[in-house]
Scaffold this motif. Structure first.
Motif, PDB file in Angstrom:
ATOM      1  N   ASP A  51      -9.665   8.691   1.364  1.00 52.47           N
ATOM      2  CA  ASP A  51      -9.665   7.236   1.163  1.00 52.47           C
ATOM      3  C   ASP A  51     -10.642   6.832   0.064  1.00 52.47           C
ATOM      4  O   ASP A  51     -11.823   7.172   0.122  1.00 52.47           O
ATOM      5  CB  ASP A  51     -10.043   6.537   2.466  1.00 52.47           C
ATOM      6  N   TRP A 105       0.826  -1.208   0.000  1.00 53.87           N
ATOM      7  CA  TRP A 105       0.000   0.000   0.000  1.00 53.87           C
ATOM      8  C   TRP A 105       0.861   1.258   0.000  1.00 53.87           C
ATOM      9  O   TRP A 105       0.409   2.325  -0.451  1.00 53.87           O
ATOM     10  CB  TRP A 105      -1.032  -0.007   1.115  1.00 53.87           C
ATOM     11  N   ASP A 111      -6.018  -0.873  -7.778  1.00 51.40           N
ATOM     12  CA  ASP A 111      -6.077   0.593  -7.808  1.00 51.40           C
ATOM     13  C   ASP A 111      -7.472   1.100  -7.441  1.00 51.40           C
ATOM     14  O   ASP A 111      -8.041   1.979  -8.095  1.00 51.40           O
ATOM     15  CB  ASP A 111      -5.672   1.119  -9.186  1.00 51.40           C
ATOM     16  N   GLY A 112      -8.036   0.515  -6.380  1.00 54.97           N
ATOM     17  CA  GLY A 112      -9.321   0.984  -5.875  1.00 54.97           C
ATOM     18  C   GLY A 112     -10.537   0.315  -6.481  1.00 54.97           C
ATOM     19  O   GLY A 112     -11.668   0.609  -6.074  1.00 54.97           O
ATOM     20  N   GLU A 118      -1.034   6.893  -6.041  1.00 49.34           N
ATOM     21  CA  GLU A 118      -2.218   7.706  -5.787  1.00 49.34           C
ATOM     22  C   GLU A 118      -1.850   9.191  -5.718  1.00 49.34           C
ATOM     23  O   GLU A 118      -2.584  10.048  -6.222  1.00 49.34           O
ATOM     24  CB  GLU A 118      -2.860   7.261  -4.465  1.00 49.34           C
ATOM     25  N   SER A 143     -14.728   5.189   2.943  1.00 49.92           N
ATOM     26  CA  SER A 143     -14.607   5.858   1.643  1.00 49.92           C
ATOM     27  C   SER A 143     -14.963   7.343   1.751  1.00 49.92           C
ATOM     28  O   SER A 143     -16.002   7.707   2.296  1.00 49.92           O
ATOM     29  CB  SER A 143     -15.525   5.180   0.628  1.00 49.92           C
ATOM     30  N   TRP A 172      -9.979   3.462  -1.118  1.00 46.62           N
ATOM     31  CA  TRP A 172      -9.587   2.054  -1.178  1.00 46.62           C
ATOM     32  C   TRP A 172     -10.461   1.162  -0.298  1.00 46.62           C
ATOM     33  O   TRP A 172     -10.396  -0.056  -0.402  1.00 46.62           O
ATOM     34  CB  TRP A 172      -8.136   1.892  -0.736  1.00 46.62           C
ATOM     35  N   SER A 173     -11.227   1.740   0.591  1.00 43.58           N
ATOM     36  CA  SER A 173     -12.081   0.931   1.462  1.00 43.58           C
ATOM     37  C   SER A 173     -13.530   1.349   1.276  1.00 43.58           C
ATOM     38  O   SER A 173     -13.816   2.458   0.837  1.00 43.58           O
ATOM     39  CB  SER A 173     -11.680   1.103   2.937  1.00 43.58           C
ATOM     40  N   LYS A 233     -12.680  -2.554  -3.204  1.00 43.73           N
ATOM     41  CA  LYS A 233     -12.605  -1.771  -1.974  1.00 43.73           C
ATOM     42  C   LYS A 233     -12.721  -2.717  -0.781  1.00 43.73           C
ATOM     43  O   LYS A 233     -13.635  -3.543  -0.728  1.00 43.73           O
ATOM     44  CB  LYS A 233     -13.702  -0.712  -1.951  1.00 43.73           C
ATOM     45  N   HIS A 253      -4.808  -3.258  -3.081  1.00 42.39           N
ATOM     46  CA  HIS A 253      -4.771  -1.872  -3.556  1.00 42.39           C
ATOM     47  C   HIS A 253      -3.798  -1.706  -4.718  1.00 42.39           C
ATOM     48  O   HIS A 253      -4.103  -1.025  -5.700  1.00 42.39           O
ATOM     49  CB  HIS A 253      -4.359  -0.931  -2.414  1.00 42.39           C
TER      50      HIS A 253
END
Length: 578
Positions: free
Chosen positions: A65, A47, A412-413, A54, A72, A67-68, A416, A408
């Motif tokens: 954020d 990450w 790349d997202g 990023e 988010s 990625w989650s 999630k 990640h």
């Protein structure tokens, strides 16, 4: 020469190898390299690289954020943004495996600089080398590919600038301006700076004022970072908040507690340090080694910090080396003054160099092989992510914590996650505790997953994974989407999938998966064929070696299995090749 060490000056009669510091430094560099082969699952590294990407894509270190699916849109306090940017730039220029070169370079540079500092303050290159080697031997189990290595270098530079000599403000300001954006260890650097700047021998108002002004200027320049004042308390959240659930992570536990990384020499070094400090009370010792309040304070600070968390053992290791060098020097100096011994200095140097070379010799310096083992690259879900890539899957994924960073980097997202290794820089305590409940299959863990909005579930087979996988499948609301040799990808009912689903292209991971599936069916012939193909593609891989050995043993070819493993260990003697 500093006041502390006026008692012993470098002998005037020393022959060539002992009277110059660079031959000892050259030997030290090889010795420090030999301690750079710690194998560790570097889950945060992925990450960090993805964060660098990023930052480039967003054109700013101020990130939110994406990625989650639990946080988010929330602010991401990435206090190591500059380190992440350097990681990504390095990877773009030289490739991911070359990060081992970055690691080795920082380790060698940090301890060579420490050795130079100790040579200056002890007037003994040999004592400096011995003390620095002792320090890196203590720190070695914690030297993984992470931004914390910048703190090692920062400490060495700070000692170079300010230990027992006046420090130039411009040097300190530049150091802390960079350090604060590389790693949270700058906070320890400010503590150490206070010790080094304190006018222990001249507590006049003018001296104290000048020290305070220098320290304040360095603290003020640390405000030049994306988070401003918050950067000061963020690294202390783990260290000072004993109630934080993140303190249950092995890396944050005390070295005296079970779990986490262990430095075999740590406890012994504490005993030795205590004995050396107490020996200052003896007149015979004080005549040879003058009391240094700076070193005593550094030892107390780093010992206290390391006792609370094993993450700080590397700080203790450098402090121990600083303490040890002046005690070793007066015992080495008389030995070196003997004319009969001086001609032996060159052979002694060569002997130490041979010892260091023998430590390095078993390991491969070829980046793909070294990186594969030093980062435990083989434990990540390469095959699962290949399947995700080829099918363009997107969605909320309840993934294994240590796999989050790799997800990640690869997606790349697009996938999630529920939580990942960014810990409290993004996620709150409640989210982490919910993850812990799922990890241990405790309470209503299935409801936690489903109520979170997860559409996919990605988990390794080990670490209790089979229990979680079976539990979800038994609900009838989850089904197996794809599996490989390392783990499974489950999908929740109602999640839209592309049609038709495609399999990943042939490669090492597909061959290993074929070997695993065949072995599950009891088809040892097919398992051996697939494992052999994987081994032919990557003859030095941990998984390819392990699976070929297993399938050979299952086919009654024990001698061939041991031969395969012997050849693999010859390429890299990993403790995980078994």
């Amino acid at each position: 020469m500093p006041l502390m060490f006026q008692a012993f000056k470098a002998p005037a009669l020393l022959s060539w190898p002992a009277q110059r510091s660079w031959p000892w430094l050259l030997v030290g560099a090889l010795a420090y390299l030999s301690f750079g082969f710690t194998e560790m699952m570097g889950s945060d590294l992925w990450w960090h690289i993805a964060a660098g990407r990023e930052i480039v894509e967003n054109g700013s270190p101020w990130l939110t954020d994406d990625w989650s699916y639990t946080e988010s849109g929330s602010p991401w306090r990435n206090h190591e943004w500059l380190a992440d940017l350097l990681f990504y730039a390095w990877v773009q220029l030289f490739g991911v495996p070359s990060l081992v070169i970055w690691k080795w370079a920082l380790i060698v540079a940090s301890f060579c600089l420490l050795q130079q500092v100790l040579t200056r303050v002890s007037a003994s290159p040999l004592a400096a080398l011995l003390a620095s080697v002792a320090g890196i031997a203590i720190a070695a189990p914690f030297l993984d590919i992470r931004p914390q290595l910048y703190t090692l270098l920062g400490i060495a530079l700070l000692l170079h600038f300010a230990l027992l000599r006046p420090a130039r403000l411009r040097d300190l300001l530049l150091l802390f301006l960079i350090w604060v954006n590389l790693h949270g260890g700058f906070v320890f650097g400010l503590m150490l700076l206070g010790i080094l700047l304190c006018p222990w021998r001249d507590m006049s108002i003018l001296a104290v004022r000048n020290a305070l002004l220098k320290w304040t200027a360095c603290a003020a320049i640390c405000l030049v970072n994306p988070d401003g004042l918050k950067i000061f308390w963020l690294p202390l959240v783990y260290a000072l908040n004993a109630d934080s659930p993140y303190r249950s992570l092995g890396e944050w536990r005390s070295p005296f507690e079970a779990g986490g990384i262990v430095s075999p020499l740590y406890a012994y070094s504490l005993v030795v340090a205590a004995a050396l400090c107490l020996s200052w009370l003896l007149p015979v010792v004080r005549r040879r080694v003058a009391f240094s309040p700076e070193i005593f304070a550094m030892v107390l600070l780093s010992a206290a910090m390391s006792a609370t968390s094993r993450r700080f053992v590397i700080l203790w290791a450098m402090a121990f080396a600083i303490l040890l060098a002046p005690f070793v020097a007066p015992f080495v100096a008389p030995f070196l003054r003997q004319r009969l011994v001086q001609p032996l200095m060159l052979p002694a140097l060569l002997a130490i160099m041979i010892w260091a070379a023998m430590r390095v010799a078993p390991y491969s310096l070829y980046p793909p092989i070294a990186y594969h083992y030093l980062s435990a690259e083989y434990v990540y879900p390469h095959g699962l992510m290949d399947f995700v890539d080829v099918n363009g899957l997107k969605g909320n994924t309840f993934a294994f914590y240590n796999w989050g960073g790799y997800v990640h980097w690869r997606s790349d997202g697009q996938l999630k996650v529920f939580i990942d290794g960014r810990a409290n820089t993004v996620f709150d305590d409640a989210t982490y505790m919910q993850y812990v409940s799922v990890l241990g299959a405790k309470g209503k863990w299935i409801e936690i997953i489903e109520n979170s909005g997860a559409q996919l579930f990605m988990w390794p087979r080990g670490r209790g994974g089979q229990r979680l996988i079976r539990g979800l499948l038994q609900t009838g609301r989850w089904r197996l989407l794809y599996q490989d040799v390392r783990g499974v990808l489950l999908v929740h009912q109602g999640f839209a999938l592309p049609s038709p689903l495609r399999l990943p292209p042939d490669g090492v991971d597909s061959d290993l998966t074929a070997a695993f599936m065949a072995s599950q069916k009891g088809d040892n012939v097919a398992a051996l064929a697939a494992a052999s193909r994987a081994h032919d593609r990557r003859p030095w891989g941990q998984a390819t070696c392990t699976w070929l050995k297993r399938t050979l043993q299952a086919n009654g070819q024990g001698r061939e299995a041991e031969s395969v493993m012997a050849n693999c260990r010859a390429r890299f003697p990993s403790k995980y090749l078994r």
